[in-house]
Design an enzyme around this catalytic site. Sequence first.
Site, short mmCIF file in Angstrom:
data_model
loop_
_atom_site.label_atom_id
_atom_site.label_comp_id
_atom_site.label_asym_id
_atom_site.label_seq_id
_atom_site.Cartn_x
_atom_site.Cartn_y
_atom_site.Cartn_z
N HIS A 150 0.86 -1.18 0.00
CA HIS A 150 0.00 0.00 0.00
C HIS A 150 0.89 1.23 0.00
O HIS A 150 1.95 1.25 0.64
CB HIS A 150 -0.89 -0.04 1.25
CG HIS A 150 -1.79 1.14 1.44
ND1 HIS A 150 -1.34 2.35 1.89
CD2 HIS A 150 -3.13 1.27 1.24
CE1 HIS A 150 -2.36 3.20 1.96
NE2 HIS A 150 -3.45 2.56 1.58
N ASP A 195 -10.24 19.43 1.21
CA ASP A 195 -10.12 19.26 2.66
C ASP A 195 -8.67 19.51 3.01
O ASP A 195 -7.79 19.53 2.15
CB ASP A 195 -10.57 17.86 3.10
CG ASP A 195 -9.76 16.75 2.46
OD1 ASP A 195 -8.62 16.52 2.89
OD2 ASP A 195 -10.27 16.12 1.50
N HIS A 219 -5.98 16.56 2.11
CA HIS A 219 -5.53 16.49 0.72
C HIS A 219 -4.79 17.76 0.31
O HIS A 219 -3.85 17.70 -0.49
CB HIS A 219 -6.72 16.24 -0.22
CG HIS A 219 -7.16 14.80 -0.23
ND1 HIS A 219 -8.17 14.33 0.59
CD2 HIS A 219 -6.70 13.73 -0.92
CE1 HIS A 219 -8.32 13.04 0.38
NE2 HIS A 219 -7.45 12.64 -0.52
N ASP A 274 -5.59 9.11 -6.63
CA ASP A 274 -5.92 9.92 -5.45
C ASP A 274 -4.81 10.94 -5.27
O ASP A 274 -3.63 10.58 -5.23
CB ASP A 274 -6.05 9.03 -4.22
CG ASP A 274 -6.53 9.78 -2.97
OD1 ASP A 274 -6.30 11.00 -2.88
OD2 ASP A 274 -7.11 9.14 -2.08
N ARG A 313 -2.90 1.53 -4.38
CA ARG A 313 -2.76 0.08 -4.49
C ARG A 313 -3.14 -0.34 -5.90
O ARG A 313 -3.78 0.41 -6.64
CB ARG A 313 -3.66 -0.64 -3.48
CG ARG A 313 -3.26 -0.51 -2.05
CD ARG A 313 -4.22 -1.28 -1.14
NE ARG A 313 -5.51 -0.61 -1.01
CZ ARG A 313 -6.63 -1.21 -0.64
NH1 ARG A 313 -6.63 -2.52 -0.41
NH2 ARG A 313 -7.74 -0.55 -0.52
N CYS A 332 -3.61 12.51 -2.78
CA CYS A 332 -2.69 12.42 -1.64
C CYS A 332 -1.49 11.54 -1.95
O CYS A 332 -0.41 11.71 -1.38
CB CYS A 332 -3.41 11.93 -0.39
SG CYS A 332 -3.93 10.19 -0.42
N TYR A 333 -1.65 10.60 -2.89
CA TYR A 333 -0.52 9.73 -3.25
C TYR A 333 0.50 10.46 -4.11
O TYR A 333 1.56 9.91 -4.42
CB TYR A 333 -1.02 8.46 -3.93
CG TYR A 333 -1.77 7.57 -2.98
CD1 TYR A 333 -1.11 6.92 -1.94
CD2 TYR A 333 -3.15 7.44 -3.06
CE1 TYR A 333 -1.80 6.14 -1.03
CE2 TYR A 333 -3.86 6.66 -2.15
CZ TYR A 333 -3.17 6.01 -1.14
OH TYR A 333 -3.86 5.26 -0.22
N ASP A 388 -8.83 15.17 -3.75
CA ASP A 388 -8.48 13.80 -4.10
C ASP A 388 -8.50 13.61 -5.62
O ASP A 388 -7.51 13.26 -6.25
CB ASP A 388 -9.49 12.90 -3.39
CG ASP A 388 -9.56 11.47 -3.88
OD1 ASP A 388 -8.94 11.14 -4.90
OD2 ASP A 388 -10.25 10.67 -3.24
N LYS A 431 -6.72 0.32 -7.90
CA LYS A 431 -7.45 1.38 -7.21
C LYS A 431 -7.44 2.64 -8.06
O LYS A 431 -6.70 2.77 -9.03
CB LYS A 431 -6.83 1.65 -5.84
CG LYS A 431 -6.95 0.48 -4.87
CD LYS A 431 -8.42 0.19 -4.54
CE LYS A 431 -8.55 -0.92 -3.53
NZ LYS A 431 -9.95 -1.20 -3.16
#
Length: 398
Positions: A227, A336, A339, A276, A270, A278-279, A329, A273
């Site tokens: 992850h 938010d 993020h 996103d 992952r 944040c990654y 995201d 998925k």
Amino acid sequence: MNKFLAVPRLKLDNESIETTTSENQSQVEIKIEKLFESFCSKAQCDPDAPVLYKQNHINYIKSHMFTLPENYECLDSSRPWLCYWLCQSLALLNCKLSIVEKSNVVSFLSKCQHESGGFCGGPNQMPHLAPTYAAVCALCLIGTEEAYAVINRENLYKFLVSLRLPNGSFRMHKHGECDVRAVYCSATVARLTNIYSDVLFESSAQWVIRCQTYEGGFGGVPGVEAHGGYTFCGFSSLLLLKSIHMCDTKSLLRWVANKQMSFEGGFQGRTNKLVDGCYSFWQAAIFPVISELLESENQRPMWSMYDYRALQEYVLICCQNRYSGGLIDKPGKSPDVYHTCYVLSGLSIAQHAVDNSSCVVGKPENILNKNNPVYNIEETSLQKALQYFSMTEPINYF
């Protein structure tokens, strides 16, 4: 096609087999494609596009600094995290808090420090490693004598000792879960505050390396799926423990490179998925460290395995709330502070991929302050904190 999107982008090929996963992926690609097309049509008139709307993001962050909307009520036990996310975001945007604002944040975090050591998610709560990491990082970002002095280093060391298990792993809190986040949080605060000891982290590296999977990434505990967040924690832990030689960096590099989405340009956490924002940090922060390791071994840096321009395009075109500020995201989501922090952190990593301004997509003014990829603290603030704590008196190890 606009020069920023000149590289062909490949959509998902579901091989004529519809699944919930493939359907969700297609829906995201449709939204992102519309944004790319809209951007390309507008960019013909603006050669400096895309733009990072810094002031709007600063306004958004400051509006959340001391008063939060009702929907943040669920984060009552994560209040030091809110301080950290907001302070880190402002530091990257080169926006400084006033002396009074800094003192107010410090005063609140001091109320979150537990008498037995470590920090709690809020005043009068139980000490926990996650808010301890967040509080220490936030205090380092504030960077005043008052902020540094809040941290009770001896009690912090005792707190870490109380969470350590015989196999070298750590619990997140008393009787709590044990995973690779705990080792990372412990090693980070120990290094930051100069309370690190070999005894405290005996066998920790051996436990962390058991979390690296056959895929190359890291799971939260040995034997589970790799992850992005856990991979960052595992890899960074080995660096902080000075045991990076134990990591299979080739398989890690292959795994993390394949987490960059071929159409979106951002990262997934992952396999199978969705992208996103944040990654942009959790995954991309691994590349500059591996590149440095390769250079130290006189090997060719493998930046070609990471398209840092495509990542910036995803952030700038798809992850900004242009009008009210804040980052997101993916398209369709609301901004938010979580993020906002990690998207900006990843954007900074991508902008500083090499030591010249050619890395910056869009206007030169888009550039953010440099971010440290191991601690996730703005670089100037980090160096100032490390220098301060390096001059502190040694603590009594138990």
